[in-house]
Design an enzyme around this catalytic site. Structure first.
Site, PDB file in Angstrom:
ATOM      1  N   PHE A  62      14.959  -5.824   0.238  1.00 26.23           N
ATOM      2  CA  PHE A  62      13.831  -5.546  -0.677  1.00 26.23           C
ATOM      3  C   PHE A  62      12.793  -4.615  -0.066  1.00 26.23           C
ATOM      4  CE2 PHE A  62      14.753 -10.198  -1.783  1.00 26.23           C
ATOM      5  CZ  PHE A  62      15.806  -9.854  -2.628  1.00 26.23           C
ATOM      6  N   TRP A  65      11.349   0.282   5.974  1.00 26.96           N
ATOM      7  CA  TRP A  65      10.431   0.519   7.102  1.00 26.96           C
ATOM      8  C   TRP A  65      11.152   1.298   8.187  1.00 26.96           C
ATOM      9  CZ3 TRP A  65       8.884  -5.009   9.336  1.00 26.96           C
ATOM     10  CH2 TRP A  65      10.021  -5.821   9.439  1.00 26.96           C
ATOM     11  N   ASN A  66      10.312   1.943   9.027  1.00 29.34           N
ATOM     12  CA  ASN A  66      10.846   2.817  10.065  1.00 29.34           C
ATOM     13  C   ASN A  66      10.257   2.418  11.412  1.00 29.34           C
ATOM     14  OD1 ASN A  66      11.915   4.503   7.945  1.00 29.34           O
ATOM     15  ND2 ASN A  66       9.863   5.367   7.731  1.00 29.34           N
ATOM     16  N   HIS A  73       0.203  12.339  22.577  1.00 29.22           N
ATOM     17  CA  HIS A  73      -0.391  13.661  22.325  1.00 29.22           C
ATOM     18  C   HIS A  73       0.549  14.500  21.480  1.00 29.22           C
ATOM     19  CE1 HIS A  73      -3.782  12.940  25.075  1.00 29.22           C
ATOM     20  NE2 HIS A  73      -2.929  12.033  25.525  1.00 29.22           N
ATOM     21  N   HIS A  77      -4.012  15.057  16.847  1.00 24.96           N
ATOM     22  CA  HIS A  77      -4.235  13.905  17.721  1.00 24.96           C
ATOM     23  C   HIS A  77      -5.575  13.939  18.434  1.00 24.96           C
ATOM     24  CE1 HIS A  77      -2.557  16.600  20.879  1.00 24.96           C
ATOM     25  NE2 HIS A  77      -3.285  15.877  21.715  1.00 24.96           N
ATOM     26  N   ASP A  79      -7.746  13.120  21.888  1.00 28.70           N
ATOM     27  CA  ASP A  79      -7.681  13.025  23.351  1.00 28.70           C
ATOM     28  C   ASP A  79      -8.799  12.095  23.826  1.00 28.70           C
ATOM     29  OD1 ASP A  79      -5.688  14.976  23.380  1.00 28.70           O
ATOM     30  OD2 ASP A  79      -6.944  16.533  24.277  1.00 28.70           O
ATOM     31  N   HIS A  83      -7.233  10.633  29.365  1.00 28.10           N
ATOM     32  CA  HIS A  83      -6.142  11.608  29.378  1.00 28.10           C
ATOM     33  C   HIS A  83      -6.213  12.488  30.622  1.00 28.10           C
ATOM     34  CE1 HIS A  83      -3.201  14.438  28.129  1.00 28.10           C
ATOM     35  NE2 HIS A  83      -4.029  15.364  27.710  1.00 28.10           N
ATOM     36  N   HIS A 212     -10.309  20.052  28.612  1.00 32.46           N
ATOM     37  CA  HIS A 212      -9.875  18.738  29.083  1.00 32.46           C
ATOM     38  C   HIS A 212     -10.719  18.282  30.275  1.00 32.46           C
ATOM     39  CE1 HIS A 212      -6.240  19.789  26.753  1.00 32.46           C
ATOM     40  NE2 HIS A 212      -6.029  18.502  26.683  1.00 32.46           N
TER      41      HIS A 212
HETATM   42  C1  23J Z   1      -1.122  17.630  29.146  1.00 33.88           C
HETATM   43  C2  23J Z   1      -1.260  18.694  29.992  1.00 33.88           C
HETATM   44  C3  23J Z   1      -1.883  19.835  29.559  1.00 33.88           C
HETATM   45  C4  23J Z   1      -2.385  19.886  28.287  1.00 33.88           C
HETATM   46  C5  23J Z   1      -2.270  18.810  27.410  1.00 33.88           C
HETATM   47  C6  23J Z   1      -1.627  17.691  27.843  1.00 33.88           C
HETATM   48  C7  23J Z   1      -2.815  18.849  26.019  1.00 33.88           C
HETATM   49  O1  23J Z   1      -3.186  19.866  25.512  1.00 33.88           O
HETATM   50  C8  23J Z   1      -3.009  17.603  25.232  1.00 33.88           C
HETATM   51  O2  23J Z   1      -2.306  17.351  24.261  1.00 33.88           O
HETATM   52  O3  23J Z   1      -3.922  16.864  25.565  1.00 33.88           O
HETATM   53  S1  23J Z   1      -3.170  21.356  27.760  1.00 33.88           S
HETATM   54 MN    MN Z   2      -3.900  15.799  23.777  1.00 34.26          MN
END
Ligand code: 23J
Ligand code: MN
Length: 262
Positions: A62, A65-66, A73, A77, A79, A83, A212
């Site tokens: 019934f 789903w996946n 990333h 998305h 950050d 990260h 970053h």
């Molecule tokens: C890991 C290394 C370098 C970068 C990135 C990830 C991203 O752009 C991300 O998706 O955070 S530049």
């Molecule tokens: Mn990222």
């Protein structure tokens, strides 16, 4: 006016359509373009997979789903500070510890679409941000700064989106002094329409990957692979960008939404 009255007004504006909800996310799936890093430097995020558990069949009569295989990333998305190595010690810097108040904030949208079309390596500088502020108003503490390039229009074609040649990827982004400047204004985050928050050639900048390195060092956030920023005014939109509450997560695919007055 009390906060309750303000929210009642917002409810009315949403229901009447005078405040629109704009979807800034790309479709997430096996064709989503993913970052490619130099193989001698790093391992890439794996291709996205969507697997059927059941589809109203013998595996679940019934229901459908996946299950997914997806890097944090991937696609549109968020950050989180954890990260990047510069942000790893912020106690509230992972997807499960960032305060929810940070997920709803005003947005400044800087239109660089003409510049990015003319120069795929276009870099937004602090002076350009100051010139934008002189025209549109100052970036205020707690606000997002989003770089509109119309680059998302290439999102359906991974080669065009990543735009790499033998010298590396050629995609627009910020200079280090641009990021330092928006941090001096108290920006909560920096977002772009490209695969990552940094320019394609940002690995050769000082510091490497300044969006970053500097944003996350300062416990601030990033948004990548945004779409449709042309639907937002330069100022006045409210961004809703909440990553999944992944345990110790460094980021997450994100249904980024903007509230925009009609
Ligand atoms: C890991 C290394 C370098 C970068 C990135 C990830 C991203 O752009 C991300 O998706 O955070 S530049
Ligand atoms: Mn990222």
């Amino acid at each position: 006016m009390s906060g309750t009255d303000t929210l009642a007004d917002l409810a009315g504006l949403l229901l009447s359509g005078k405040v629109k909800v704009v979807d800034l996310a790309a479709v997430l799936g096996p064709k989503t373009p993913l970052l490619k890093l130099p193989p001698e430097l790093a391992v890439d995020t794996p291709p996205i997979e969507i697997h059927t558990i059941s589809a109203y069949d013998k595996n679940g009569p019934f229901w459908a789903w996946n299950w997914l295989k997806v890097g944090e990333h991937s696609g549109t998305h968020f950050d989180a500070p954890h990260h990047w190595i510069t942000g790893k010690d912020h106690p509230d810097g992972s997807t499960d510890t960032i305060p929810a108040q940070s997920f709803v904030a005003p947005a400044n949208v800087i239109d660089c679409s003409a510049e990015a079309e003319a120069d795929h390596d276009f870099l937004l500088t602090a002076d350009m941000v100051k010139a934008w502020e002189a025209k549109h108003g100052e970036i205020q503490p707690g606000e997002w700064v989003l770089m509109r390039t119309d680059w998302y229009k290439r999102n359906g074609d991974e080669a065009a989106y990543l735009n790499a040649d033998e010298n590396g990827p050629h995609t627009p982004g910020p200079t280090a002094d641009c990021i330092e400047y928006i941090l001096s204004k108290g920006a909560i985050g920096w977002g772009t329409e490209c695969v990552g928050t940094d320019a394609g050639l940002a690995g050769g900048m000082e510091p490497p990957f300044p969006a970053h390195n500097l944003m996350h060092k300062n416990n601030r956030y990033g948004l990548a692979s945004l779409c449709y920023l042309e639907k937002l005014p330069p100022k006045g939109a409210i961004l809703i960008a909440a990553p999944l509450k992944i345990e110790h997560g460094t980021g997450s695919p994100c249904r980024v939404l903007a509230l925009v007055a009609d």
